[in-house]
Design an enzyme around this catalytic site. Structure first.
Site, PDB file in Angstrom:
ATOM      1  N   ARG A  47      -3.087  -4.787  10.092  1.00 38.67           N
ATOM      2  CA  ARG A  47      -2.380  -4.658   8.814  1.00 38.67           C
ATOM      3  C   ARG A  47      -3.369  -4.499   7.647  1.00 38.67           C
ATOM      4  O   ARG A  47      -3.080  -3.794   6.684  1.00 38.67           O
ATOM      5  CB  ARG A  47      -1.495  -5.910   8.647  1.00 38.67           C
ATOM      6  CG  ARG A  47      -0.570  -5.894   7.441  1.00 38.67           C
ATOM      7  CD  ARG A  47       0.427  -7.027   7.554  1.00 38.67           C
ATOM      8  NE  ARG A  47       0.982  -7.422   6.274  1.00 38.67           N
ATOM      9  CZ  ARG A  47       2.139  -6.978   5.787  1.00 38.67           C
ATOM     10  NH1 ARG A  47       2.879  -6.146   6.492  1.00 38.67           N
ATOM     11  NH2 ARG A  47       2.580  -7.394   4.619  1.00 38.67           N
TER      12      ARG A  47
ATOM     13  N   ILE B 200       4.075  -2.991   0.276  1.00 35.39           N
ATOM     14  CA  ILE B 200       4.175  -3.080   1.737  1.00 35.39           C
ATOM     15  C   ILE B 200       5.045  -4.315   1.971  1.00 35.39           C
ATOM     16  O   ILE B 200       4.828  -5.368   1.360  1.00 35.39           O
ATOM     17  CB  ILE B 200       2.787  -3.207   2.411  1.00 35.39           C
ATOM     18  CG1 ILE B 200       2.916  -3.425   3.928  1.00 35.39           C
ATOM     19  CG2 ILE B 200       1.937  -4.313   1.824  1.00 35.39           C
ATOM     20  CD1 ILE B 200       1.569  -3.346   4.680  1.00 35.39           C
ATOM     21  N   SER B 201       6.043  -4.194   2.836  1.00 33.55           N
ATOM     22  CA  SER B 201       6.995  -5.293   3.016  1.00 33.55           C
ATOM     23  C   SER B 201       6.334  -6.481   3.704  1.00 33.55           C
ATOM     24  O   SER B 201       5.322  -6.346   4.397  1.00 33.55           O
ATOM     25  CB  SER B 201       8.184  -4.814   3.855  1.00 33.55           C
ATOM     26  OG  SER B 201       8.735  -3.657   3.276  1.00 33.55           O
ATOM     27  N   GLN B 202       6.983  -7.639   3.521  1.00 35.88           N
ATOM     28  CA  GLN B 202       6.567  -8.890   4.181  1.00 35.88           C
ATOM     29  C   GLN B 202       6.556  -8.661   5.711  1.00 35.88           C
ATOM     30  O   GLN B 202       7.451  -7.993   6.238  1.00 35.88           O
ATOM     31  CB  GLN B 202       7.636  -9.904   3.790  1.00 35.88           C
ATOM     32  CG  GLN B 202       7.601 -11.244   4.421  1.00 35.88           C
ATOM     33  CD  GLN B 202       8.960 -11.943   4.242  1.00 35.88           C
ATOM     34  OE1 GLN B 202      10.007 -11.294   4.096  1.00 35.88           O
ATOM     35  NE2 GLN B 202       8.934 -13.247   4.259  1.00 35.88           N
TER      36      GLN B 202
END
Ligand code: SAM
Length: 216
Positions: A34, A60-62
């Site tokens: 990530r 960027i999403s959780q």
């Protein structure tokens, strides 16, 4: 910074306790780096339990939300997947690992170009990134076995329902510009059904079947 250890902790503390149980999904989260998809300025927060800025006012999403949406798609490795909202490219990388091919659309040129380069550099050869208005889907390669929308919609855009193939599954946040419900839409025997799986907060899906851009 030991990112591998942080990945393992993320899976153990953020994903498994919240019901992410699909072994293949968990493996993808253990393998995909990530931190490679995140700007240097926030890299040390790469595995934290919240969304992060990626530039151009986008996020960027959780990790948990990326995992939940992915698990909802019930991927077997054979699917053709459409993603709307490429953003950092992290969700596309996860999908690439779990499906046959991924078509991902991003409306912001600079984000899309950055992801194209990054995915090439990292050898994600089954992902194609397009610049455009994802509320219209991508007719050229339809139908899709799975569709994942990673921006908050007002309603489910009709072109996406049309481009979802028979037996297909779509996951999409639907609600107001500030908070949504994550909805799973399925097409079976030509009939479309939907159910709510979680509350969520996404940046708005902009475009013809989404929200107007601020200032328009
Ligand atoms: N999936 C991304 C990731 O892994 O980083 C996160 C996506 S971010 C929450 C939402 C993205 O959707 C933003 O990059 C935004 O520019 C994009 N977006 C919004 N409306 C769009 C549209 N109509 N078509 C394509 N992309 C759109």
């Amino acid at each position: 910074m030991d990112f591998k250890k942080q990945r393992e902790e993320m899976v153990k503390r953020q994903l498994i306790p919240r019901g992410i149980t699909d072994r293949e999904v968990l493996d993808a989260f253990l393998r995909i780096e990530r931190e490679r998809f995140i700007p240097d300025s926030v890299r040390e927060d790469a595995y934290k339990d919240f969304p992060l800025p990626i530039g151009e006012g986008q996020t960027i999403s959780q990790p948990y939300m990326v995992a939940l949406m992915t698990q909802c798609l019930r991927l077997t490795g054979k699917e053709k997947v459409l993603e709307i909202g490429t953003g950092s490219g992290y969700q596309a990388a996860i999908l690439s690992f779990l499906s046959r091919e991924v078509y991902s659309i991003e409306r912001i040129f600079s984000l899309a170009e950055k992801v194209k380069k990054l995915l090439k550099q990292l050898n994600y050869n089954n992902v194609k990134v397009f610049i455009g208005n994802g509320t219209l889907g991508l007719q050229e390669y339809a139908p899709y076995d799975r569709i994942l929308v990673s921006a908050g919609a007002k309603d489910v855009p009709p072109p996406l329902v049309e481009q979802l193939g028979e037996g297909g599954i779509m996951v999409i946040p639907v609600g107001s510009a500030y908070s949504q419900e994550l909805i799973v839409v399925e097409k079976k025997d030509g009939k479309v059904s939907s159910k709510v799986v979680e509350r969520c907060v996404f940046v708005p899906l902009i475009g013809q079947y989404g929200w107007e851009e601020k200032g328009e």
